[in-house]
Design an enzyme around this catalytic site. Structure first.
Site, mmCIF file in Angstrom:
data_model
loop_
_atom_site.group_PDB
_atom_site.id
_atom_site.type_symbol
_atom_site.label_atom_id
_atom_site.label_comp_id
_atom_site.label_asym_id
_atom_site.label_seq_id
_atom_site.Cartn_x
_atom_site.Cartn_y
_atom_site.Cartn_z
ATOM 1 N N LYS A 49 0.805 -1.211 0.000
ATOM 2 C CA LYS A 49 0.000 0.000 0.000
ATOM 3 C C LYS A 49 0.845 1.271 0.000
ATOM 4 O O LYS A 49 0.317 2.363 -0.264
ATOM 5 C CB LYS A 49 -0.939 0.000 1.203
ATOM 6 C CG LYS A 49 -1.974 -1.117 1.184
ATOM 7 C CD LYS A 49 -2.942 -0.974 0.018
ATOM 8 C CE LYS A 49 -4.067 -1.975 0.110
ATOM 9 N NZ LYS A 49 -5.048 -1.820 -0.986
ATOM 10 N N ASP A 50 2.128 1.163 0.277
ATOM 11 C CA ASP A 50 3.000 2.340 0.173
ATOM 12 C C ASP A 50 2.950 2.927 -1.233
ATOM 13 O O ASP A 50 3.004 4.139 -1.424
ATOM 14 C CB ASP A 50 4.451 1.973 0.495
ATOM 15 C CG ASP A 50 4.675 1.689 1.967
ATOM 16 O OD1 ASP A 50 3.707 1.728 2.747
ATOM 17 O OD2 ASP A 50 5.842 1.424 2.339
#
Length: 458
Positions: A49-50
């Site tokens: 999700k970064d």
């Protein structure tokens, strides 16, 4: 910028992406296709999700939706929030995240460590409920000057970053030899963007790994115990809305994986491959192993592993947690299963919306108390533990209005014990109560039968 020791960055955000690909050596089936895994926990915030978090923020800055001194708000099961919190800290924004109460304590601690504000809310409520994660996040944005809602479920910057980075990375890392991509779908951003690129570039088969009860793959939407993947549907939800960023035409097929298979795969990865990963990674690898077994030795399977097991130590790597939910057997006996004995498949329950009259005519002879459940499909033989919302005594039915809904007269839900839990430990954990009161027995987090407190003493 490079040095003799490796990359050197001006900001932590430059370290997002370019994650390693690692080959599985010990758990791939004999004769199966090789399986490689994309280690997305190597991102600086610890998850896939970064990528989406950084891209969504940069896109919002370019469009003017997020301005200096603004506040980033999101409803999240944890990983997107952690990525956004990291970006917010690095770029000087305030951050507020609404998280469901089923989120691991490690994720919440990480959010707070980055300086974010955490707003917990019930996770198992209808989408229209004002307490729902997305509803509450939207309300906070409306009430906060300068706030911007990241909206990972509808923000095109989410799948776009995977089409621009994750897909090309995998293609380059495999030298174009990849034949199958396996990934889970939470928002659907990762599988949509990565799969779209690989299908267009190399005709790759895309397989969506999905929890067995998730609506994406055709399940009933009942609760499951793997975080950050799949689609839960509360029975009270009026409209089953899927994330708009999830292009459901991208997956060529779904592999539905039960919670038990996912969690046993997670533990095998740690103990046999040295890879400490989260539950959704276990779902992806379990599906990849199925693909490997049938794809043939000339295929090459790549599974995307979203995050690390370090943020699930209190769940997936906690033997007590697993044992009480029926995922693991206690080391000593006698176990609950020794007390319960054999049982017929098919737990008799009363949907909360059924009428008293219908229950009176259907209850099996000799039944004293009936578990009350969220109304789902009627052919189920097991029920997700969180879906058991109460009990009703058969002796009380004759005193009730026959047209009344059962749920309106239900008492509290019964205690639950794991099938492989030590009987004495289970008895001590659930405490005192009527000897003949029902106790749910769980296998892989699902209620398969009932017993009584008295039976645990025999």
């Amino acid at each position: 910028m490079l040095s003799d020791g490796g990359p050197v960055y001006d900001s932590v955000l430059e370290a997002v992406g370019a994650t390693p690909l690692v080959r599985l050596r010990r758990i791939v089936p004999d004769g199966g296709a090789p399986v490689w895994v994309k280690t997305e926990w190597a991102n600086p915030g610890g998850s896939v999700k970064d990528r989406a978090a950084l891209n969504m923020v940069l896109d919002a800055e370019r469009s003017g939706a997020l301005t200096p001194g603004g506040t980033i708000v999101e409803g999240t099961s944890g990983n997107t929030g952690i990525g956004l919190a990291m970006v917010a800290a690095a770029r000087g924004y305030r951050a507020v995240f609404v998280v469901p109460d089923r989120t691991t304590k490690e994720k919440i601690q990480l959010l707070k460590a980055y300086g974010a504000e955490v707003v917990p809310t019930p996770g198992l409520v209808p989408r229209e409920d004002p307490r729902h994660v997305q509803q509450l996040a939207a309300r906070i944005v409306a009430e906060t000057p300068g706030a911007w809602l990241a909206d990972q479920y509808g923000n095109r910057a989410n799948p776009d970053v995977h089409e621009q980075t994750t897909g090309p990375e995998i293609w380059a890392q495999t030298g174009g030899r990849i034949t199958h991509l396996v990934a889970g779908a939470g928002t659907g951003g990762t599988i949509t963007g990565t799969g779209r690129y690989l299908q267009r570039t190399g005709g790759v088969t895309v397989v969506a790994a999905d929890p067995e009860s998730s609506r994406y793959g055709g399940g009933d939407g009942s609760p499951y115990f793997i975080e950050a993947v799949g689609h839960y549907l509360h029975p009270g939800t009026t409209t089953d809305t899927w994330p708009s960023v999830f292009d459901t035409s991208v997956p060529d097929r779904f592999e539905r994986i039960g919670d038990g298979e996912s969690l046993r795969t997670v533990r095998r990865l740690a103990r046999e491959e040295g890879l400490l990963v989260g539950g959704s990674a276990g779902t992806a690898v379990a599906a990849a192993l199925r693909v490997s077994a049938t794809a043939g030795p000339d295929a090459l399977v790549v599974a995307v592993l979203p995050d690390s097991g370090r943020i699930y130590l209190s769940k997936y790597f906690d033997d007590d947690w697993l044992t009480t939910l029926g995922f693991l057997d206690a080391p000593g006996g006698p176990l609950v299963r020794d007390r319960v004995g054999t049982y017929e498949p098919g737990l008799f329950v009363a949907p909360s919306t059924s009428t008293v009259a219908s229950l009176i005519t259907a209850v099996p002879p000799g039944t004293a108390v009936v578990p009350v459940v969220q109304p789902r499909r009627t052919d189920a033989t097991t029920w997700s533990g969180p879906d058991v919302v109460g009990t009703i005594a058969v002796a009380d039915l004759a005193t009730l209005d026959p047209s009344a809904e059962v749920g309106a007269h239900a008492g509290p839900p019964p205690p639950a014990v794991g099938h492989g839990e030590g009987a004495a430990a289970a008895r001590a954990r659930i405490g005192d109560g009527p000897a003949d009161a029902p106790v749910l027995v769980l296998v892989d987090g699902r209620a398969v039968t009932t017993t009584t407190r008295a039976a645990l003493h025999t």
